[in-house]
Design a protein around this motif. Structure first.
Motif, PDB file in Angstrom:
ATOM      1  N   UNK A  23       0.873  -1.169   0.000  1.00  0.00           N
ATOM      2  CA  UNK A  23       0.000   0.000   0.000  1.00  0.00           C
ATOM      3  C   UNK A  23       0.908   1.215   0.000  1.00  0.00           C
ATOM      4  N   UNK A  69       1.284   5.753   0.081  1.00  0.00           N
ATOM      5  CA  UNK A  69       0.649   6.997   0.524  1.00  0.00           C
ATOM      6  C   UNK A  69       1.512   8.173   0.100  1.00  0.00           C
ATOM      7  N   UNK A 109       4.140   1.003   2.050  1.00  0.00           N
ATOM      8  CA  UNK A 109       3.957   0.133   3.218  1.00  0.00           C
ATOM      9  C   UNK A 109       3.758  -1.316   2.779  1.00  0.00           C
ATOM     10  N   UNK A 149      -6.287  -5.056   7.080  1.00  0.00           N
ATOM     11  CA  UNK A 149      -4.833  -4.937   7.086  1.00  0.00           C
ATOM     12  C   UNK A 149      -4.428  -5.005   8.551  1.00  0.00           C
ATOM     13  N   UNK A 150      -4.136  -6.223   8.987  1.00  0.00           N
ATOM     14  CA  UNK A 150      -3.963  -6.469  10.419  1.00  0.00           C
ATOM     15  C   UNK A 150      -2.646  -5.901  10.946  1.00  0.00           C
ATOM     16  N   UNK A 190       1.025  -3.629   9.787  1.00  0.00           N
ATOM     17  CA  UNK A 190       1.693  -2.764   8.817  1.00  0.00           C
ATOM     18  C   UNK A 190       3.188  -2.695   9.100  1.00  0.00           C
ATOM     19  N   UNK A 191       3.973  -2.533   8.052  1.00  0.00           N
ATOM     20  CA  UNK A 191       5.369  -2.189   8.242  1.00  0.00           C
ATOM     21  C   UNK A 191       5.472  -0.723   8.613  1.00  0.00           C
ATOM     22  N   UNK A 192       6.676  -0.288   8.894  1.00  0.00           N
ATOM     23  CA  UNK A 192       6.880   1.108   9.287  1.00  0.00           C
ATOM     24  C   UNK A 192       6.805   2.058   8.097  1.00  0.00           C
TER      25      UNK A 192
END
Lengths: 111, 119
Positions: free
Chosen positions: B39, B41, B96, B106-107, B109-111
């Motif tokens: 994902x 942003x 991400x 989306x349980x 997430x990476x940083x």
């Protein structure tokens, strides 16, 4: 332009309740009870707050609740606290090909 | 505990190909039902889903970016790789890596990793 429509901003005073709406279509929110909500603080990754319309993951305050009616999902935060300030995004599963669609995000300000 | 971490270049030139790696722990991509996705942003903008790969190597791509994306997995290394061709300044974003939950949420997430496209 995002697939799901959210208000750009909402605000409330500490202790009050607010509701953020998320409007989609028959291809996403209208077809699946697979709406999720995410909180994002500046410079941080989003955090899951609600899954499957109204399920709260372990560790998320019970002040957060979710619901859905027709093509619109809603996130309600009761007993607003300063730490709730941030951006909130809704997301819906939208089928095999489109998969995940997001809202444009709502900035919550705690006055 | 599930963790994910993105790695890759912070700066790419227009027309180049971006390759990002997600290294995860706490779950296995060989377990039935598991999916890992990407994902992004753009600065100050909303989230946008890019791609997802399942435990059985089934793959899903954003219809608007499908022609530019490839997602692969290396189960033995606990890694998922995303490549995006023909990068443009509008692709500047934080990217991400994400672990899909059972309810299609989306349980985890990476940083995130900020990728800037500039000459």
């Amino acid at each position: 332009q995002s697939a799901l429509t959210q208000p750009a901003s909402v605000s409330g005073s500490p202790g009050q309740s607010i509701t953020i709406s998320c409007t989609g279509a028959s291809s996403d929110i209208g077809s699946y009870n697979l709406v999720s909500w995410y909180q994002q603080h500046p410079g941080k990754a989003p955090k899951l707050m609600i899954s499957e319309v109204s399920k709260r993951p372990s560790g998320v305050s019970n002040r957060f609740s979710g619901s859905k009616s027709g093509y619109t999902a809603s996130l309600t935060i009761s007993g607003l606290q300063a730490e709730d300030e941030g951006d909130y995004y809704c997301c819906s599963y939208a089928g095999r090909n489109t998969y995940w669609v997001f809202g444009g995000g709502t900035k919550l300000t705690v006055l | 505990q599930i963790t994910l971490k993105e790695s890759g270049p912070t700066l790419v030139k227009p027309t180049q190909t971006l390759t990002l790696t997600c290294t995860f722990s706490g779950f296995s991509l060989s377990t039935s039902g598991v999916g890992v996705g990407w994902i992004r942003q753009p600065p100050g903008k909303a989230l946008e889903w890019l791609a997802l790969i399942y435990w059985d190597d089934d793959k899903r791509y954003s219809p608007s970016l499908k022609s530019r994306l490839t997602i692969t997995k290396d189960t033995s290394k606990n890694q998922v790789v995303l490549t995006m061709t023909n990068m443009d300044p509008v692709d500047t974003a934080t990217y991400y890596c994400a672990h899909r939950g059972d309810g299609y949420e989306i349980a985890n997430w990476g940083q995130g990793t900020l990728v800037t496209v500039s000459s």
